[in-house]
Structure formats: C-alpha cells, structure tokens
Design an enzyme around this catalytic site. Structure first.
Site, PDB file in Angstrom:
ATOM      1  N   ASP A  35       0.859  -1.183   0.000  1.00  0.00           N
ATOM      2  CA  ASP A  35       0.000   0.000   0.000  1.00  0.00           C
ATOM      3  C   ASP A  35       0.897   1.236   0.000  1.00  0.00           C
ATOM      4  O   ASP A  35       2.016   1.206   0.511  1.00  0.00           O
ATOM      5  CB  ASP A  35      -0.894   0.008   1.252  1.00  0.00           C
ATOM      6  N   TYR A 150     -15.070   7.750 -12.247  1.00  0.00           N
ATOM      7  CA  TYR A 150     -14.675   6.491 -11.599  1.00  0.00           C
ATOM      8  C   TYR A 150     -15.168   5.297 -12.423  1.00  0.00           C
ATOM      9  O   TYR A 150     -14.441   4.326 -12.647  1.00  0.00           O
ATOM     10  CB  TYR A 150     -15.260   6.468 -10.186  1.00  0.00           C
TER      11      TYR A 150
HETATM   12  N1  NAD Z   1     -15.945   0.148  -1.406  1.00  0.00           N
HETATM   13  C1  NAD Z   1     -16.776  -0.032  -2.424  1.00  0.00           C
HETATM   14  O1  NAD Z   1     -17.988   0.198  -2.307  1.00  0.00           O
HETATM   15  C2  NAD Z   1     -16.251  -0.565  -3.744  1.00  0.00           C
HETATM   16  C3  NAD Z   1     -17.179  -0.963  -4.726  1.00  0.00           C
HETATM   17  C4  NAD Z   1     -16.719  -1.457  -5.942  1.00  0.00           C
HETATM   18  C5  NAD Z   1     -15.357  -1.547  -6.176  1.00  0.00           C
HETATM   19  N2  NAD Z   1     -14.470  -1.138  -5.214  1.00  0.00           N
HETATM   20  C6  NAD Z   1     -13.036  -1.237  -5.522  1.00  0.00           C
HETATM   21  O2  NAD Z   1     -12.385  -2.032  -4.564  1.00  0.00           O
HETATM   22  C7  NAD Z   1     -11.046  -1.578  -4.380  1.00  0.00           C
HETATM   23  C8  NAD Z   1     -10.777  -1.320  -2.901  1.00  0.00           C
HETATM   24  O3  NAD Z   1     -11.727  -0.375  -2.439  1.00  0.00           O
HETATM   25  P1  NAD Z   1     -11.905   0.007  -0.885  1.00  0.00           P
HETATM   26  O4  NAD Z   1     -13.324   0.364  -0.696  1.00  0.00           O
HETATM   27  O5  NAD Z   1     -11.276  -1.027  -0.036  1.00  0.00           O
HETATM   28  O6  NAD Z   1     -11.050   1.357  -0.855  1.00  0.00           O
HETATM   29  P2  NAD Z   1     -10.113   1.972   0.310  1.00  0.00           P
HETATM   30  O7  NAD Z   1      -9.989   3.418  -0.014  1.00  0.00           O
HETATM   31  O8  NAD Z   1     -10.613   1.542   1.648  1.00  0.00           O
HETATM   32  O9  NAD Z   1      -8.744   1.229   0.048  1.00  0.00           O
HETATM   33  C9  NAD Z   1      -7.952   1.511  -1.081  1.00  0.00           C
HETATM   34  C10 NAD Z   1      -6.507   1.320  -0.663  1.00  0.00           C
HETATM   35  O10 NAD Z   1      -5.716   1.542  -1.836  1.00  0.00           O
HETATM   36  C11 NAD Z   1      -4.591   2.307  -1.443  1.00  0.00           C
HETATM   37  N3  NAD Z   1      -4.102   3.041  -2.608  1.00  0.00           N
HETATM   38  C12 NAD Z   1      -4.694   4.066  -3.271  1.00  0.00           C
HETATM   39  N4  NAD Z   1      -3.910   4.491  -4.259  1.00  0.00           N
HETATM   40  C13 NAD Z   1      -2.781   3.721  -4.227  1.00  0.00           C
HETATM   41  C14 NAD Z   1      -1.597   3.680  -5.006  1.00  0.00           C
HETATM   42  N5  NAD Z   1      -1.371   4.546  -6.002  1.00  0.00           N
HETATM   43  N6  NAD Z   1      -0.669   2.743  -4.707  1.00  0.00           N
HETATM   44  C15 NAD Z   1      -0.868   1.866  -3.682  1.00  0.00           C
HETATM   45  N7  NAD Z   1      -1.955   1.879  -2.902  1.00  0.00           N
HETATM   46  C16 NAD Z   1      -2.900   2.803  -3.176  1.00  0.00           C
HETATM   47  C17 NAD Z   1      -5.089   3.239  -0.335  1.00  0.00           C
HETATM   48  O11 NAD Z   1      -4.031   3.718   0.470  1.00  0.00           O
HETATM   49  C18 NAD Z   1      -6.051   2.310   0.410  1.00  0.00           C
HETATM   50  O12 NAD Z   1      -5.401   1.610   1.466  1.00  0.00           O
HETATM   51  C19 NAD Z   1     -10.898  -0.335  -5.260  1.00  0.00           C
HETATM   52  O13 NAD Z   1     -10.275  -0.698  -6.476  1.00  0.00           O
HETATM   53  C20 NAD Z   1     -12.326   0.114  -5.481  1.00  0.00           C
HETATM   54  O14 NAD Z   1     -12.481   0.853  -6.655  1.00  0.00           O
HETATM   55  C21 NAD Z   1     -14.883  -0.645  -4.002  1.00  0.00           C
END
Ligand code: NAD
Length: 246
Positions: A35, A150
C-alpha cells in the site's frame, strides 16, 4: 492438499484489501499487503500476521524494485490481487475537473496496468502459471449520476482484464475481475450510515436489499484466484446482490 502460494494484494491496507489479505492468509498462503500508506500497510500486516510493503502502483520504478524484492524474499508471486484504487473522487460530467479524471485514471487504469505487466513478466520468466484478480466495479457497466469518471476507469479495468487474459492464456496465467456494487467498508459506512436516506435509496436499487460485506468480495477473489476456477479467465464477476439485473 492445498498448495501455499505467494500472494500480493495492492491497496491491502484498505477496507476490501484487508479482507482479501485475511482470506488468503486463512487459507495458508504467504500474503504481502502493499500500500502507498506506509503506516496503515504496516499496521494491517501486523494485525493480520502477514507481510507489509510500501508501494505506489503509479510509480513504475518502485513497482519493478518492489516486485523483485518480494520475489527474492518469498519466491515468485503466484497470485496478484490488483485492489488498490481511487474511489473517492467524483463529479458530474459538467463539473468534474480534467485533473481529477486524470488522477482517477492514473491510479485505477495505469496503476493496474503497470502492476499486471510487471508481475506477468516475472510469472512468464519464472514459468509460473499464476492468477491475477482485478477489483473492478459494476459501475463500469451501470451508470450512477456523478460517478462517471470512476466508472469509466472501471470499464477500462474490465477491458484490461480481457486484454491480459487473452494474451497471457498461452502462458497458463488467468486474469479475472471481481465487480462489486457498494461494499460496507469503513469509508462507505461512514459516508452512508445505516438508515440514512442515501443508503436507503441505494439499497432500493439492489434486489438483495443490502450492500456487500467485505467478506463477500474477498470470497469471490479467493475463488477466482484458485484452482477450482482453473478454466475461468477474462471474466468480471459481479458481487452486487443483483443490482445489474435492475
Ligand atoms: N468500497 C466499495 O464500495 C467498492 C465498490 C466497488 C469496487 N471497489 C473497488 O475495490 C477496491 C478497494 O476499495 P476500498 O473500498 O477497499 O477502498 P479503500 O480506499 O478503503 O482502500 C484503497 C486502498 O488503496 C490504497 N491506494 C490508493 N492508491 C494507491 C496507489 N497509487 N498505490 C498503492 N496503494 C494505493 C489506499 O491507500 C487504500 O489503502 C478499489 O479498487 C475500489 O475501486 C470498491
């Protein structure tokens, strides 16, 4: 008997990434959470009893050296979960700043591409018939006003999944995606508390009438990465309680 694999989860300190890392670790795999948030990466790794690394998926040099270091320490990566993403920047078509769209695409598309390319090169060089799982979103297929930047990035992740799958199949490498609807991470729960009008409106779009739990998403990633999905590649599996049916 289950084989122990080396598994790298990007964005592993986030809500879904942590659950994914926990699921692979519970199976007995060697898990590395990577991360860009150093403190949370280390705290998460410590909490789960897995390994933590600092990595920004948009930094190509850091990816190359980071993957080499992981491979030297734990052996070839057999499973990559491209979970890191930027999901908090939104705006309508009339208002979203170009710079914001650029930042979304840079993380979600370029970052996922670079991680896939550099990991797949190492899999091919080591003769590893590995598996890659991308975190997409059903938003890539079903629009919600204000979220199109997005959603465009996730449509690109689905295309990248198919691109990688067709070119890596001759090497025995499978590439799939998990496409959730809204997931109950801490961020989503805080933004849309239970019973809030926004939460109720969105739950009304979901035939199963609830948001996904992080464990629902992790289970799908574990399945797609594993041997029971040996003949599945290039798919983007919705974990959405039926939202795409509406
Ligand atoms: N939460 C939702 O409702 C949801 C729904 C559909 C898809 N998603 C997808 O699931 C994945 C995780 O989502 P989440 O809800 O756990 O998000 P989150 O924000 O809780 O976690 C994302 C993590 O990615 C890390 N990150 C961001 N940019 C980065 C980079 N350049 N390099 C390394 N790490 C980086 C952040 O520090 C964070 O720890 C994402 O790809 C998101 O688009 C989430």
């Amino acid at each position: 008997m289950k084989r122990t694999r080396t598994v790298l989860v990007t964005g592993g300190a986030g809500g879904i990434g942590r659950a994914v890392a926990r699921a692979f670790a519970a199976r007995g795999d060697t898990v590395v959470v990577a991360d860009r948030d150093a403190q949370r990466a280390m705290d998460t790794a410590h909490g789960l009893g897995v390994h933590g690394r600092i990595l920004d998926i948009t930094d190509e040099e850091a990816i190359a050296s980071g993957l080499d270091a992981v491979q030297d320490e734990f052996g070839p990566i057999e499973v990559l979960v491209n979970n890191a993403g930027l999901l908090t920047v939104h705006g309508t078509l009339l208002e979203l700043a170009g710079g914001d769209l650029d930042a979304i695409l840079r993380t979600n598309v370029l970052g996922t591409f670079l991680m896939t390319q550099h990991t797949a090169r190492r899999m091919v060089a080591s003769g590893v018939a590995g598996s890659i799982v991308n975190l997409s979103s059903i938003g890539g297929r079903q629009p919600t006003p204000g979220m199109g930047g997005y959603e465009s990035s996730k449509a690109a992740v689905d295309a990248l999944t198919r691109w990688a799958a067709i070119e890596l199949a001759p090497h025995g490498i499978r590439v799939n995606a998990v496409a959730p609807g809204p997931v109950l991470t801490e961020t989503v729960s805080a933004g849309m508390p239970e019973g809030s009008p926004q939460r109720r409106a969105w739950e009304g779009r979901i035939p199963m009438q609830r948001f996904a739990r992080v464990e629902d998403v992790a289970a799908a990633a574990l399945f797609l990465a594993g041997d029971t999905a040996a003949h599945i590649t290039g798919t983007s599996l919705p974990v959405d309680g039926g939202q795409l049916l509406t």
